[in-house]
Every structure is written in structure tokens, then in C-alpha cells.
Motif scaffolding. Structure first.
Motif, PDB file in Angstrom:
ATOM      1  N   ILE A 257      34.217 -22.874 -53.489  1.00 41.85           N
ATOM      2  CA  ILE A 257      34.144 -22.911 -51.893  1.00 41.85           C
ATOM      3  C   ILE A 257      33.017 -22.030 -51.539  1.00 41.85           C
ATOM      4  O   ILE A 257      32.086 -22.237 -50.441  1.00 41.85           O
ATOM      5  CB  ILE A 257      35.335 -22.415 -51.238  1.00 41.85           C
ATOM      6  CG1 ILE A 257      36.573 -23.508 -51.554  1.00 41.85           C
ATOM      7  CG2 ILE A 257      35.241 -22.452 -49.746  1.00 41.85           C
ATOM      8  CD1 ILE A 257      37.986 -23.601 -51.024  1.00 41.85           C
ATOM      9  N   THR A 258      32.666 -20.920 -52.228  1.00 41.35           N
ATOM     10  CA  THR A 258      31.729 -19.974 -51.778  1.00 41.35           C
ATOM     11  C   THR A 258      30.363 -20.706 -51.817  1.00 41.35           C
ATOM     12  O   THR A 258      29.511 -20.429 -51.019  1.00 41.35           O
ATOM     13  CB  THR A 258      31.807 -18.842 -52.762  1.00 41.35           C
ATOM     14  OG1 THR A 258      32.870 -18.318 -52.668  1.00 41.35           O
ATOM     15  CG2 THR A 258      30.653 -17.759 -52.367  1.00 41.35           C
ATOM     16  N   LEU A 259      30.213 -21.121 -52.996  1.00 43.34           N
ATOM     17  CA  LEU A 259      28.898 -22.028 -53.432  1.00 43.34           C
ATOM     18  C   LEU A 259      28.799 -23.216 -52.288  1.00 43.34           C
ATOM     19  O   LEU A 259      27.622 -23.635 -52.031  1.00 43.34           O
ATOM     20  CB  LEU A 259      28.815 -22.301 -54.608  1.00 43.34           C
ATOM     21  CG  LEU A 259      28.660 -21.176 -55.833  1.00 43.34           C
ATOM     22  CD1 LEU A 259      28.898 -21.711 -57.277  1.00 43.34           C
ATOM     23  CD2 LEU A 259      27.538 -20.601 -55.701  1.00 43.34           C
ATOM     24  N   VAL A 289      41.292 -17.663 -43.875  1.00 41.51           N
ATOM     25  CA  VAL A 289      41.549 -18.298 -45.236  1.00 41.51           C
ATOM     26  C   VAL A 289      40.776 -17.552 -46.175  1.00 41.51           C
ATOM     27  O   VAL A 289      39.842 -16.746 -45.874  1.00 41.51           O
ATOM     28  CB  VAL A 289      41.577 -19.746 -45.529  1.00 41.51           C
ATOM     29  CG1 VAL A 289      42.491 -20.612 -44.654  1.00 41.51           C
ATOM     30  CG2 VAL A 289      39.664 -20.160 -45.132  1.00 41.51           C
ATOM     31  N   ALA A 290      41.131 -17.502 -47.478  1.00 43.01           N
ATOM     32  CA  ALA A 290      40.231 -16.870 -48.570  1.00 43.01           C
ATOM     33  C   ALA A 290      38.812 -16.837 -48.172  1.00 43.01           C
ATOM     34  O   ALA A 290      38.053 -15.796 -48.425  1.00 43.01           O
ATOM     35  CB  ALA A 290      40.452 -17.192 -49.815  1.00 43.01           C
ATOM     36  N   SER A 291      38.271 -17.830 -47.928  1.00 45.49           N
ATOM     37  CA  SER A 291      36.550 -18.071 -47.799  1.00 45.49           C
ATOM     38  C   SER A 291      36.299 -17.520 -46.586  1.00 45.49           C
ATOM     39  O   SER A 291      34.773 -17.195 -46.150  1.00 45.49           O
ATOM     40  CB  SER A 291      36.239 -19.464 -47.932  1.00 45.49           C
ATOM     41  OG  SER A 291      36.879 -20.394 -46.829  1.00 45.49           O
ATOM     42  N   GLY A 296      32.522 -13.548 -47.383  1.00 44.06           N
ATOM     43  CA  GLY A 296      32.108 -14.983 -47.589  1.00 44.06           C
ATOM     44  C   GLY A 296      31.181 -15.181 -46.551  1.00 44.06           C
ATOM     45  O   GLY A 296      30.320 -15.966 -46.860  1.00 44.06           O
ATOM     46  N   MET A 297      31.137 -14.554 -45.435  1.00 45.15           N
ATOM     47  CA  MET A 297      30.416 -14.854 -44.310  1.00 45.15           C
ATOM     48  C   MET A 297      28.993 -14.275 -44.850  1.00 45.15           C
ATOM     49  O   MET A 297      27.909 -15.113 -44.338  1.00 45.15           O
ATOM     50  CB  MET A 297      31.099 -14.340 -42.905  1.00 45.15           C
ATOM     51  CG  MET A 297      32.152 -15.052 -42.537  1.00 45.15           C
ATOM     52  SD  MET A 297      32.666 -14.198 -40.926  1.00 45.15           S
ATOM     53  CE  MET A 297      34.228 -14.922 -40.908  1.00 45.15           C
ATOM     54  N   ILE A 351      37.912 -14.177 -52.831  1.00 49.96           N
ATOM     55  CA  ILE A 351      38.358 -13.723 -51.451  1.00 49.96           C
ATOM     56  C   ILE A 351      37.032 -12.935 -51.044  1.00 49.96           C
ATOM     57  O   ILE A 351      36.565 -12.860 -50.001  1.00 49.96           O
ATOM     58  CB  ILE A 351      39.464 -12.930 -51.485  1.00 49.96           C
ATOM     59  CG1 ILE A 351      40.834 -13.963 -51.754  1.00 49.96           C
ATOM     60  CG2 ILE A 351      39.696 -12.043 -50.220  1.00 49.96           C
ATOM     61  CD1 ILE A 351      42.010 -13.364 -51.918  1.00 49.96           C
ATOM     62  N   ARG A 352      36.571 -12.011 -52.228  1.00 48.56           N
ATOM     63  CA  ARG A 352      35.542 -11.030 -51.591  1.00 48.56           C
ATOM     64  C   ARG A 352      34.209 -11.251 -52.695  1.00 48.56           C
ATOM     65  O   ARG A 352      34.127 -10.480 -53.716  1.00 48.56           O
ATOM     66  CB  ARG A 352      35.794  -9.568 -51.976  1.00 48.56           C
ATOM     67  CG  ARG A 352      36.954  -9.357 -51.030  1.00 48.56           C
ATOM     68  CD  ARG A 352      37.090  -7.927 -50.973  1.00 48.56           C
ATOM     69  NE  ARG A 352      38.603  -7.567 -50.756  1.00 48.56           N
ATOM     70  CZ  ARG A 352      39.154  -7.839 -49.236  1.00 48.56           C
ATOM     71  NH1 ARG A 352      38.330  -8.432 -48.245  1.00 48.56           N
ATOM     72  NH2 ARG A 352      40.395  -7.829 -48.997  1.00 48.56           N
ATOM     73  N   PRO A 353      33.464 -12.504 -52.377  1.00 46.73           N
ATOM     74  CA  PRO A 353      32.329 -12.866 -53.510  1.00 46.73           C
ATOM     75  C   PRO A 353      31.281 -11.657 -53.320  1.00 46.73           C
ATOM     76  O   PRO A 353      31.060 -11.380 -52.241  1.00 46.73           O
ATOM     77  CB  PRO A 353      31.958 -14.154 -52.745  1.00 46.73           C
ATOM     78  CG  PRO A 353      32.402 -14.200 -51.503  1.00 46.73           C
ATOM     79  CD  PRO A 353      33.683 -13.422 -51.299  1.00 46.73           C
ATOM     80  N   LYS A 354      31.051 -11.223 -54.411  1.00 48.80           N
ATOM     81  CA  LYS A 354      29.664 -10.439 -54.577  1.00 48.80           C
ATOM     82  C   LYS A 354      28.378 -11.127 -54.398  1.00 48.80           C
ATOM     83  O   LYS A 354      28.287 -11.988 -55.668  1.00 48.80           O
ATOM     84  CB  LYS A 354      29.833  -9.460 -56.016  1.00 48.80           C
ATOM     85  CG  LYS A 354      30.648  -8.247 -55.847  1.00 48.80           C
ATOM     86  CD  LYS A 354      29.964  -6.978 -56.577  1.00 48.80           C
ATOM     87  CE  LYS A 354      31.099  -5.978 -56.609  1.00 48.80           C
ATOM     88  NZ  LYS A 354      32.242  -6.422 -57.495  1.00 48.80           N
ATOM     89  N   LEU A 355      27.595 -10.952 -53.699  1.00 52.08           N
ATOM     90  CA  LEU A 355      26.493 -11.695 -53.349  1.00 52.08           C
ATOM     91  C   LEU A 355      25.682 -12.092 -54.884  1.00 52.08           C
ATOM     92  O   LEU A 355      25.178 -12.883 -55.212  1.00 52.08           O
ATOM     93  CB  LEU A 355      25.468 -11.091 -52.536  1.00 52.08           C
ATOM     94  CG  LEU A 355      24.427 -12.049 -51.734  1.00 52.08           C
ATOM     95  CD1 LEU A 355      24.947 -13.236 -51.503  1.00 52.08           C
ATOM     96  CD2 LEU A 355      23.765 -11.192 -50.789  1.00 52.08           C
ATOM     97  N   SER A 356      25.442 -10.792 -55.748  1.00 49.74           N
ATOM     98  CA  SER A 356      24.824 -10.772 -56.836  1.00 49.74           C
ATOM     99  C   SER A 356      25.457 -11.825 -57.812  1.00 49.74           C
ATOM    100  O   SER A 356      24.613 -12.661 -58.306  1.00 49.74           O
ATOM    101  CB  SER A 356      24.535  -9.594 -57.660  1.00 49.74           C
ATOM    102  OG  SER A 356      25.934  -8.738 -57.608  1.00 49.74           O
TER     103      SER A 356
END
Ligand code: ATP
Ligand code: MG
Length: 383
Positions: A257-259, A289-291, A296-297, A351-356
Motif C-alpha cells: 500500500i505504501t508503494l 487505517v494503517a496507511s 505514511g503521509m 504502519i510506520r514506513p521508513k522513507l529510506s
């Protein structure tokens, strides 16, 4: 006596030097809303008056005009010669049979022989003697009977007020690209932004054949409902099927979802540039929701340079549902459908994607080619 509709506008009068421009855009929008209905529109000072229509269509006209942003209130009333006998007869015809009332007069024509107070007193007095079960209550009346004496020898007489949509005329606050899913939130987000005067185009992503035609029809119906408020709406429809397949094949499952969101943003920005839109609008709400976390934003903001407006960011779901019912999109939004986001849905989305880490995962994909290919699937539907 001729039936007329009186339209009063909202914040436009605040706009100082721009007032003329705002009024012009507003009047255009009112005219557009009445496409197909015979009428004439005039603009005596400070309001619009619709005349010369088929009286049976009065409610329909009020219904359409009340949705035009910038509309504060509307009244169905009558235009009569500005003499006390005609005014009285008309007021009498719309007066209730019983209860409390007051007469309120606005005298645009200062040459009219009576003052507002005198008109109130005389018309009110005649009503009291003609309809014995009426009583005057100037503080909290059940009915207000309004008289508006105009400069051109006519007077408008009307009873109640219908509440209009409020806001600013669409066309006075730039243009945005609304990411429109089939869900509850994004139509509400679009409505809020259009209400501040922004022109919108819609952008919907599908994953045909993983998603079906019903999903598409549902989004088209939502776009159609929105278009009633926005004076038309172009819906852009883009396939993200191959993008999802590629993410699924090459990237960690929990990042789907993040991608995908980042691709949606890139495509949205492309379309903004092509259509002159100045920002992207989404229906995200913090933590829903998780994203929709701040991480995520951040991850989706990172791939675009245009501002991303998220008008629902601080809203609870219950507040959003309430608005969705009020604007008439709820029943359509809750129809069952598959969303492109549920295709290849990860069991545990990040839930908390790291940008790197997101960027590292994404480097396995030919981003540019995939965006290009998605853009080639673009279809436009005009509402
Ligand atoms: P909505 O009710 O608007 O679908 P949601 O609560 O289901 O929102 P998400 O599915 O996470 O939330 O989507 C967040 C936002 O991303 C949506 O409000 C919308 O602006 C955008 N979006 C999601 N899916 C799509 C899609 N298929 N096409 C266009 N935009 C989408
Ligand atoms: Mg959704």
C-alpha cells in the motif's frame, strides 16, 4: 403576482475589490445549475432574483440552486407592484391561518412613501384584523413575512428561507486533483474543498481485471453526485494493475500500500501538470487505517512537489459519515465493491514506513516506465 426565487450569497461581499469577479463567477455557476430550465436571472443589489420560469418547477430550481457553493439562503416569493394594496394581498396569500408572526420590511427604494416601520405596522395591522387567530410576536415569531421594496417600482414578498450550500463560488480558488476512490471519505473531501471555491477534477485508479465494472460504475456515480455541487466534473480513470503486479513481484508484501500510494501521487502530479491543477486532494484522515499515519503521509508526499490537501485529516469516521449522508454520497459509497487497494492486500501492512526503506524497496522497480505506462491507460469521463 409573479412567482420568483430570491438567492442570497455568503462571504462574497467580504471580498472588497474582487467583489465584481466573485459575483460574476457565482452568477455563472447559478446559470449553469439551471441549464435546461427556462428562466431569467436578475441581480438587483446584493442578491439574485430568478424570474419568468414555469411555476411548477420552483422547487426543482430551489433544489438545484441550493447546491451551488456561495449560496447562503433562498426564498420562493412573489414579485408585485410596489403599492400597499398589492403588497398586502400577497402577504395575506402566504400568511399562516394561525399562530404568531411578524412583518419585516426592507426598503431599498427610499422614495417609497412609507418607512419600513410604517409598512410593518400597516400590513401587520390589516392581517390581524383579517385573520383573528394570528398574533404578533416580534421577538420569536413562528412565521416571518418579508417585504422587500425595490427601486424599480416592484416589491418582493416572501415567507421562509431555505438554507443554501454555503462556501465560496467554485472557480474562485484555483484547481485541484481529487483522488476519488469508491469509499466514503474521498467524496466528502472533494465536497469540502470545492465548497471553498476550488475547481476539481477527479482521478480514480482501478485494477481491472482484479476489480470489476461495478466498482467503476460506483465511482462514476460518486463523480456524478459531486458534479452537482461543482458545476461539472471530469473524472480521469487510470489503471494501476501492472504497477501492483510489479510491486507484488519485486517488493516486500507489507509495503504494497505504501508503494502503491507513491505511484498514485506521481500519476496525480503528472495529471495536475497536464490539466493545470495546482494541488492533490485526498480523503485521508490521520490514523484511520494503517496507511494513514504521518509516516505514511510523509512517504507519499516525498514523491510530489505540489501541495497535498487532506481536508479530513482531523475528522472522526462518524463525522465523515454524517457529512457523506448530508451531501448524498453515503448510499453510493457503501455499495459493496472491490478497491484497487484490496488487491494483493498485505496481511500486515506497514504502519510506520521508513522513507529510506521504502525508497530501497522501490529501487527494484522501473518507476518511470510504470508511471508512463499507467498514464497511457488514461480515460476521461465528463460529468
Ligand atoms: P475512501 O473512503 O476515500 O476510500 P479510505 O478510508 O478507504 O478512503 P484509503 O483506501 O486508505 O482510505 O484511501 C485513502 C485515500 O487515497 C482516499 O481517500 C483517496 O483519496 C485515495 N485513494 C484510495 N484508493 C483510491 C483509488 N482507487 N483511486 C483514487 N484514489 C484513491
Ligand atoms: Mg478506500
Amino acid at each position: 403576482m409573479e412567482k420568483v426565487i430570491i438567492v442570497r450569497y455568503c462571504e462574497i461581499h467580504l471580498k472588497g475589490k474582487n467583489r465584481g469577479y466573485f459575483e460574476k463567477v457565482f452568477m455563472n455557476n447559478l446559470e449553469k445549475a439551471l441549464t435546461g430550465i427556462r428562466h431569467e436571472m436578475r441581480k438587483p443589489s446584493g442578491r439574485y432574483v430568478v424570474e419568468n420560469f414555469d411555476e411548477e418547477r420552483a422547487d426543482e430550481i430551489v433544489g438545484r440552486l441550493s447546491k451551488v457553493f456561495g449560496t447562503h439562503t433562498l426564498s420562493i416569493g412573489y414579485k408585485v407592484p410596489a403599492d400597499m394594496q398589492s403588497i398586502y394581498e400577497t402577504v395575506r396569500s402566504i400568511a399562516p391561518a394561525e399562530g404568531t408572526f411578524k412583518v419585516e420590511t426592507n426598503r431599498g427604494d427610499k422614495k417609497f412613501p412609507l418607512t419600513s416601520m410604517q409598512i410593518n405596522a400597516e400590513i401587520g395591522g390589516r392581517l390581524l384584523s383579517d385573520i383573528p387567530s394570528l398574533r404578533v410576536d416580534v421577538h420569536d415569531p413562528q412565521t416571518v413575512l418579508n417585504i422587500d421594496v425595490r427601486e424599480n417600482g416592484t416589491a418582493l414578498v416572501f415567507g421562509g428561507f431555505v438554507k443554501g450550500a454555503g462556501g465560496m463560488p467554485v472557480g474562485t480558488a484555483g484547481k485541484g486533483m481529487l483522488l476519488l476512490s469508491g469509499g466514503i471519505d474521498s467524496p466528502v473531501a472533494g465536497h469540502m474543498i470545492a465548497k471553498r471555491g476550488m475547481v476539481l477534477e477527479g482521478l480514480h485508479f482501478h485494477s481491472y481485471p482484479y476489480t470489476n465494472m461495478q466498482a467503476r460504475e460506483k465511482v462514476e456515480e460518486l463523480a456524478r453526485i459531486l458534479s452537482e455541487y461543482t458545476g461539472g466534473l471530469t473524472l480521469n480513470v487510470v489503471s494501476v494493475t501492472h504497477i501492483q503486479e510489479e510491486i507484488h513481484r519485486h517488493c516486500p508484501e507489507e509495503m504494497m500500500i505504501t508503494l502503491l500510494r507513491r505511484f498514485m501521487m506521481r500519476i496525480a502530479e503528472r495529471l495536475c501538470k497536464a490539466t493545470g491543477a495546482q494541488c492533490i486532494v485526498t480523503g485521508e484522515s490521520l490514523g484511520q487505517v494503517a496507511s494513514q499515519t504521518i509516516e505514511g503521509m510523509t512517504s507519499s508526499n516525498a514523491v510530489v512537489s505540489l501541495p497535498v490537501l487532506r481536508p479530513l485529516v482531523g475528522f472522526d469516521k462518524t463525522e465523515i459519515v454524517e457529512r457523506s449522508r448530508a451531501i448524498g454520497t453515503f448510499e453510493t459509497s457503501i455499495r459493496p465493491f472491490e478497491d484497487c487497494c484490496t488487491v494483493f492486500l498485505p496481511k500486515h501492512p506497514l504502519i510506520r514506513p521508513k522513507l529510506s526503506e521504502v525508497e530501497a524497496a522501490e529501487s527494484k522497480l522501473d518507476v518511470e516506465a510504470l508511471v508512463e505506462e499507467a498514464m497511457a491507460s488514461l480515460e476521461k469521463v465528463r460529468f
